[in-house]
Motif scaffolding. Structure first.
Motif, short mmCIF file in Angstrom:
data_model
loop_
_atom_site.label_atom_id
_atom_site.label_comp_id
_atom_site.label_asym_id
_atom_site.label_seq_id
_atom_site.Cartn_x
_atom_site.Cartn_y
_atom_site.Cartn_z
N PRO A 73 -11.01 12.76 16.73
CA PRO A 73 -10.75 12.11 15.43
C PRO A 73 -11.21 12.97 14.25
CG PRO A 73 -12.53 11.00 16.62
CD PRO A 73 -11.88 11.93 17.58
N LEU A 74 -12.27 13.75 14.43
CA LEU A 74 -12.74 14.62 13.36
C LEU A 74 -11.70 15.69 13.05
CD1 LEU A 74 -15.06 15.41 11.44
CD2 LEU A 74 -15.90 16.94 13.25
N GLN A 75 -11.07 16.23 14.09
CA GLN A 75 -10.01 17.20 13.87
C GLN A 75 -8.84 16.58 13.11
OE1 GLN A 75 -9.43 18.84 17.94
NE2 GLN A 75 -9.54 20.84 16.97
N GLY A 76 -8.50 15.34 13.45
CA GLY A 76 -7.41 14.66 12.75
C GLY A 76 -7.72 14.46 11.28
N VAL A 77 -8.92 13.98 10.99
CA VAL A 77 -9.33 13.79 9.59
C VAL A 77 -9.40 15.15 8.90
CG1 VAL A 77 -11.18 13.02 8.06
CG2 VAL A 77 -10.58 11.67 10.08
N GLY A 78 -9.93 16.14 9.60
CA GLY A 78 -10.05 17.48 9.02
C GLY A 78 -8.71 18.08 8.67
N ILE A 87 -20.39 10.93 14.88
CA ILE A 87 -20.41 12.07 15.81
C ILE A 87 -21.74 12.80 15.73
CG2 ILE A 87 -19.30 14.26 16.40
CD1 ILE A 87 -16.71 13.08 15.18
N VAL A 88 -22.20 13.03 14.51
CA VAL A 88 -23.53 13.59 14.27
C VAL A 88 -24.44 12.45 13.84
CG1 VAL A 88 -24.89 15.15 12.84
CG2 VAL A 88 -22.63 15.85 13.62
N GLN A 89 -25.49 12.22 14.60
CA GLN A 89 -26.40 11.11 14.32
C GLN A 89 -27.56 11.57 13.45
OE1 GLN A 89 -27.47 9.89 18.25
NE2 GLN A 89 -25.41 9.13 18.76
N VAL A 90 -27.92 10.73 12.48
CA VAL A 90 -29.08 11.02 11.63
C VAL A 90 -29.99 9.81 11.60
CG1 VAL A 90 -27.88 12.69 10.17
CG2 VAL A 90 -27.78 10.26 9.59
N ILE A 95 -18.24 19.13 3.73
CA ILE A 95 -17.49 17.87 3.71
C ILE A 95 -17.17 17.41 5.13
CG2 ILE A 95 -15.28 16.81 3.06
CD1 ILE A 95 -15.33 18.58 0.54
N LEU A 96 -16.76 18.35 5.98
CA LEU A 96 -16.43 18.01 7.36
C LEU A 96 -17.66 17.53 8.11
CD1 LEU A 96 -13.73 18.12 8.92
CD2 LEU A 96 -14.52 20.26 9.95
N LEU A 97 -18.81 18.15 7.84
CA LEU A 97 -20.06 17.71 8.46
C LEU A 97 -20.41 16.30 8.01
CD1 LEU A 97 -22.48 18.36 10.26
CD2 LEU A 97 -23.56 19.47 8.28
N LEU A 98 -20.19 15.99 6.74
CA LEU A 98 -20.43 14.64 6.22
C LEU A 98 -19.51 13.64 6.91
CD1 LEU A 98 -21.75 12.68 4.22
CD2 LEU A 98 -20.03 13.35 2.53
N VAL A 99 -18.23 14.01 7.10
CA VAL A 99 -17.30 13.14 7.82
C VAL A 99 -17.78 12.90 9.24
CG1 VAL A 99 -14.95 12.96 8.72
CG2 VAL A 99 -15.31 13.82 6.40
N ALA A 100 -18.31 13.95 9.89
CA ALA A 100 -18.82 13.82 11.25
C ALA A 100 -19.99 12.84 11.30
CB ALA A 100 -19.26 15.19 11.79
N VAL A 101 -20.83 12.84 10.27
CA VAL A 101 -21.93 11.89 10.18
C VAL A 101 -21.39 10.47 10.00
CG1 VAL A 101 -23.92 11.16 8.80
CG2 VAL A 101 -23.58 13.60 9.32
N ALA A 139 -29.22 16.02 22.18
CA ALA A 139 -28.75 17.41 22.25
C ALA A 139 -27.31 17.53 21.78
CB ALA A 139 -28.87 17.92 23.69
N SER A 140 -26.47 16.56 22.14
CA SER A 140 -25.06 16.60 21.73
C SER A 140 -24.92 16.50 20.21
CB SER A 140 -24.26 15.49 22.41
OG SER A 140 -24.81 14.22 22.07
N SER A 141 -25.77 15.68 19.58
CA SER A 141 -25.72 15.53 18.13
C SER A 141 -26.08 16.84 17.43
CB SER A 141 -26.66 14.41 17.68
OG SER A 141 -26.51 14.14 16.30
N THR A 142 -27.09 17.52 17.96
CA THR A 142 -27.47 18.83 17.41
C THR A 142 -26.33 19.82 17.58
OG1 THR A 142 -29.81 18.43 17.89
CG2 THR A 142 -29.12 20.72 17.55
N ALA A 143 -25.72 19.83 18.76
CA ALA A 143 -24.61 20.75 19.02
C ALA A 143 -23.45 20.49 18.06
CB ALA A 143 -24.15 20.62 20.47
N TYR A 144 -23.12 19.22 17.85
CA TYR A 144 -22.02 18.88 16.94
C TYR A 144 -22.33 19.32 15.51
CZ TYR A 144 -19.91 15.89 20.55
OH TYR A 144 -19.32 15.43 21.69
N ALA A 145 -23.57 19.09 15.06
CA ALA A 145 -23.94 19.43 13.69
C ALA A 145 -23.81 20.93 13.46
CB ALA A 145 -25.36 18.97 13.39
N LEU A 146 -24.33 21.72 14.39
CA LEU A 146 -24.27 23.18 14.23
C LEU A 146 -22.86 23.70 14.41
CD1 LEU A 146 -27.37 22.79 14.36
CD2 LEU A 146 -27.47 24.97 15.57
N LEU A 147 -22.10 23.09 15.33
CA LEU A 147 -20.72 23.51 15.56
C LEU A 147 -19.85 23.24 14.35
CD1 LEU A 147 -18.49 24.39 17.74
CD2 LEU A 147 -18.15 21.94 18.05
N VAL A 148 -19.88 21.99 13.85
CA VAL A 148 -19.03 21.60 12.73
C VAL A 148 -19.42 22.39 11.48
CG1 VAL A 148 -18.40 19.69 11.20
CG2 VAL A 148 -18.57 19.31 13.66
#
Length: 457
Positions: A187-192, A454-457, A444-450, A392-401
């Motif tokens: 879904p992030l790719q679609g929004v992106g 996808i990225v938990q805070v 902006i994409l990282l904010l959308v992921a949050v 760990a997955s949340s950290t990976a997503y944050a750094l990846l995105v």
């Protein structure tokens, strides 16, 4: 939780990370050399024996082996589809749909770039898109750096696919199947992609104003009518010329084209649905595509040989990274470095560490190589943020995105230099034109992921 880190292991871990990153940035040795030799020498200096080293490597290899197999067969899989010209008719149709209008051209550039990067290979993407679209940009007096920016952004966005280099690296670091790690990113790719099309329209409107201003000042003449059919025909002829050695050898019946599409859908569906292991999905896909498109065993072997160098290049890097990850994890060095960082990071910041580093992903890509970022920065951030309860997955997503959008503006990306050469452009001008826009888009994409969870805070 241990509160006092072992000083020796902490210093050794930091030294191994620093020397490895330094060698990767220096560029005088391959990633295989840096990630295999540096941690091995460091472990020996600390007094670990041959048996320990073997155990470290075995642990690291178990962590990455499925990823290695998947990557090798994914590259061959998409290489065969490229040989068969699967994407050529779609790209030709998109070129025709632009009708030589600036706004439609920038939208078409995004869609063509995204489609061309389905194989996850930057070099292939630029070879397909830039020679096809550059004549269109020239005819309309459009800026070639806009072409580079849009293709780079669309390719970076699509590079999240599970057979793409960044996600494969991230998956190997946190020991998760690439397909499993990728599913929440769909879904992030679609929004992106929608956001990128919106950005392209805004940049297209700016480009129209720039062109009109230059026409008004007499700097350039008004663009004449563009023959998109001629440009599309040139693209088709160029693709045919590049595959001239396969003419008469590849099965070119129209039915085969649609069967190839069925195979692609089947492989991606079985992988993303979790019905089959991703590596097994691509192994079966290659096994089906080879006889479907090539009639003789010799031709099938030749195509594997043709695409093997690209497949083995990244596979060798990931296997070498197994040494790096195994030594740092199993020796306790990474844990102790993370514990040391906990003593200097305020509790109020620790739970957001992954987001902070992700926000800096694009500039970090300008300072480090992709391998250094994912195999050195990500493990350290993951180990530290994990102490604050961050998955760990949340950290990976944050750094990846946060990082992936800047891939093709970095001078450390070989494919970026290929793009510069194809566009007859300058790397410095590309960075000046694209860097701020790419960094802003990544945030902006990282904010959308949050917002999507996808990225938990």
């Amino acid at each position: 939780m241990t509160t006092e880190p072992d000083l020796v292991l902490t210093i050794a871990g930091l030294a191994i990370i620093a020397v490895t990153v330094g060698l990767l940035i220096w560029g005088r040795v391959s990633p295989v050399v840096a990630m295999a030799l540096v941690p091995t020498v460091g472990a020996i200096v600390l007094g670990f024996g041959v048996g320990d080293l073997q155990s470290f490597f075995s642990s690291g290899l178990d962590q990455v082996m499925n990823v290695v197999v998947m990557f090798i067969f994914a590259i061959i899989f998409f290489g065969i589809l490229s040989d068969a010209g699967l994407f050529d008719p779609v790209i030709r149709r998109l070129i025709l749909m632009t009708r030589g209008r600036v706004i439609l051209v920038v939208i078409g550039t995004v869609l063509i770039g995204a489609l061309a990067h389905l194989d996850g290979a930057g070099a292939t993407t630029f070879l397909l898109t830039i020679p096809a679209l550059l004549p269109l940009y020239r005819a309309l007096e459009m800026n070639r750096y806009l072409l580079l920016l849009l293709v780079s952004l669309s390719a970076a966005l699509m590079n999240m696919v599970p057979w793409g280099g960044p996600l494969i690296r991230a998956a190997s670091v946190i020991d998760v199947e690439p397909g499993e790690l990728y599913r929440p990113l769909i879904p992030l790719q679609g929004v992106g992609l929608l956001l990128l099309i919106g950005l392209a329209v805004l940049l297209g409107l700016r480009e129209i104003r720039r062109i009109n201003a230059q026409v008004g000042s007499g700097t350039v003449q008004s663009a004449s009518a563009v023959d998109v059919y001629e440009i599309a025909d040139d693209f088709s002829q160029r693709q045919l010329q590049e595959r001239k050695d396969l003419v008469g050898k590849i099965n070119a019946h129209p039915v085969i084209y649609w069967l190839n599409i069925v195979v692609v859908i089947a492989v991606i569906t079985t992988m993303l649905a979790g019905w089959l292991d991703p590596a097994f999905s691509f192994v079966l896909g290659v096994a089906v595509l080879l006889p479907l498109n090539f009639n003789s065993a010799r031709l099938q072997i030749d195509r594997i040989k043709e695409h093997a160098p690209n497949a083995l290049m990244m596979a060798s890097v990931i296997i070498a990274a197994a040494v790096f990850l195994g030594v740092l994890n199993e020796s306790g060095m990474l844990e102790n470095v993370a514990l040391a960082m906990l003593q200097i990071i305020p509790d109020s910041v620790g739970q957001y560490l992954h987001v902070i580093v992700g926000t800096l992903g694009v500039p970090l890509d300008m300072l480090t190589s992709t391998d250094a970022y994912y195999f050195s920065v990500l493990p350290l951030v993951e180990a530290t943020a994990g102490q604050f309860g961050v998955a760990a997955s949340s950290t990976a997503y944050a750094l990846l995105v946060g990082n992936i959008i800047g891939t093709f503006v970095s001078p450390f990306a070989p494919a970026a230099w290929l793009a510069i050469g194809l566009a007859e452009a300058d790397m410095g001008k590309h960075i000046r034109y694209s860097f701020a826009i790419m960094w802003g888009f990544s945030i902006i994409l990282l904010l959308v992921a949050v917002l999507l969870g996808i990225v938990q805070v």
